[in-house]
Design a protein around this motif. Structure first.
Motif, short mmCIF file in Angstrom:
data_model
loop_
_atom_site.label_atom_id
_atom_site.label_comp_id
_atom_site.label_asym_id
_atom_site.label_seq_id
_atom_site.Cartn_x
_atom_site.Cartn_y
_atom_site.Cartn_z
N ALA A 166 -2.00 22.59 30.72
CA ALA A 166 -2.95 22.18 31.76
C ALA A 166 -4.38 22.36 31.28
O ALA A 166 -5.24 21.49 31.50
CB ALA A 166 -2.71 23.00 33.03
N HIS A 167 -4.63 23.46 30.61
CA HIS A 167 -5.97 23.71 30.07
C HIS A 167 -6.34 22.66 29.02
O HIS A 167 -7.47 22.16 28.99
CB HIS A 167 -6.03 25.11 29.47
N LEU A 168 -5.38 22.30 28.16
CA LEU A 168 -5.64 21.30 27.14
C LEU A 168 -5.92 19.94 27.77
O LEU A 168 -6.81 19.21 27.32
CB LEU A 168 -4.44 21.20 26.18
N GLY A 169 -5.19 19.59 28.83
CA GLY A 169 -5.45 18.33 29.53
C GLY A 169 -6.85 18.29 30.10
O GLY A 169 -7.56 17.29 30.00
N LYS A 170 -7.27 19.41 30.72
CA LYS A 170 -8.63 19.47 31.27
C LYS A 170 -9.67 19.39 30.16
O LYS A 170 -10.71 18.74 30.30
CB LYS A 170 -8.81 20.76 32.07
N LEU A 171 -9.39 20.04 29.05
CA LEU A 171 -10.31 20.02 27.92
C LEU A 171 -10.45 18.61 27.34
O LEU A 171 -11.56 18.16 27.02
CB LEU A 171 -9.83 20.99 26.84
N LEU A 172 -9.35 17.89 27.24
CA LEU A 172 -9.40 16.53 26.73
C LEU A 172 -10.14 15.59 27.69
O LEU A 172 -10.89 14.71 27.25
CB LEU A 172 -7.99 16.00 26.45
N ARG A 173 -9.94 15.78 28.99
CA ARG A 173 -10.69 14.98 29.97
C ARG A 173 -12.19 15.25 29.85
O ARG A 173 -13.01 14.34 29.90
CB ARG A 173 -10.21 15.28 31.38
N LEU A 174 -12.54 16.51 29.70
CA LEU A 174 -13.95 16.88 29.54
C LEU A 174 -14.53 16.28 28.26
O LEU A 174 -15.64 15.75 28.25
CB LEU A 174 -14.10 18.40 29.54
N ALA A 175 -13.76 16.35 27.16
CA ALA A 175 -14.23 15.79 25.89
C ALA A 175 -14.42 14.28 26.02
O ALA A 175 -15.40 13.72 25.50
CB ALA A 175 -13.24 16.11 24.77
#
Length: 120
Positions: free
Chosen positions: A31-40
């Motif tokens: 979930a954290h990686l998904g949020k990080l990719l959306r932010l990137a």
């Protein structure tokens, strides 16, 4: 033993097993990686928009500078035409530095291209 009867130094036991904790950690990490990719993705889109607008602004400024230089050359030609009384002579005087520069660059390019290549 309930929590009220437990002594102060004794740790609280977690009823979850290691496998359950690993599964929870993996879910939270994904979930954290998904949020990080959306932010990137959002940051990259914003940066691309900023770069595109910067290129557009510099291109517009360059176009305005070139137009100003052309207008300056026309004004110089007209001023010289009034001073010397000949529009053809004034055009030749204004064009002379450009003709000399193009001749110099042509000779330089011819010498550069006529060199033998250093290939073994």
């Amino acid at each position: 033993m309930s929590q009220q009867n437990r002594p102060q130094g004794e740790p609280v036991e977690d009823p979850r097993t290691t496998a359950v904790l690993m599964l929870v950690a993996t879910r939270e990490a994904s979930a954290h990686l998904g949020k990080l990719l959306r932010l990137a993705r959002t940051e990259i889109r914003g940066n691309l928009r900023a770069v595109a607008s910067l290129v557009l602004l510099f291109g517009g400024a360059l176009l305005l500078v070139v137009a100003a230089l052309v207008l300056l050359l026309f004004a110089l030609r007209d001023a010289l035409a009034v001073l010397i009384g000949s529009e053809t002579g004034a055009a030749l005087i204004v064009a002379l530095p450009f003709v000399v520069a193009s001749a110099i660059l042509s000779v330089w390019a011819q010498r550069l291209w006529s060199r033998p290549s250093v290939e073994g």
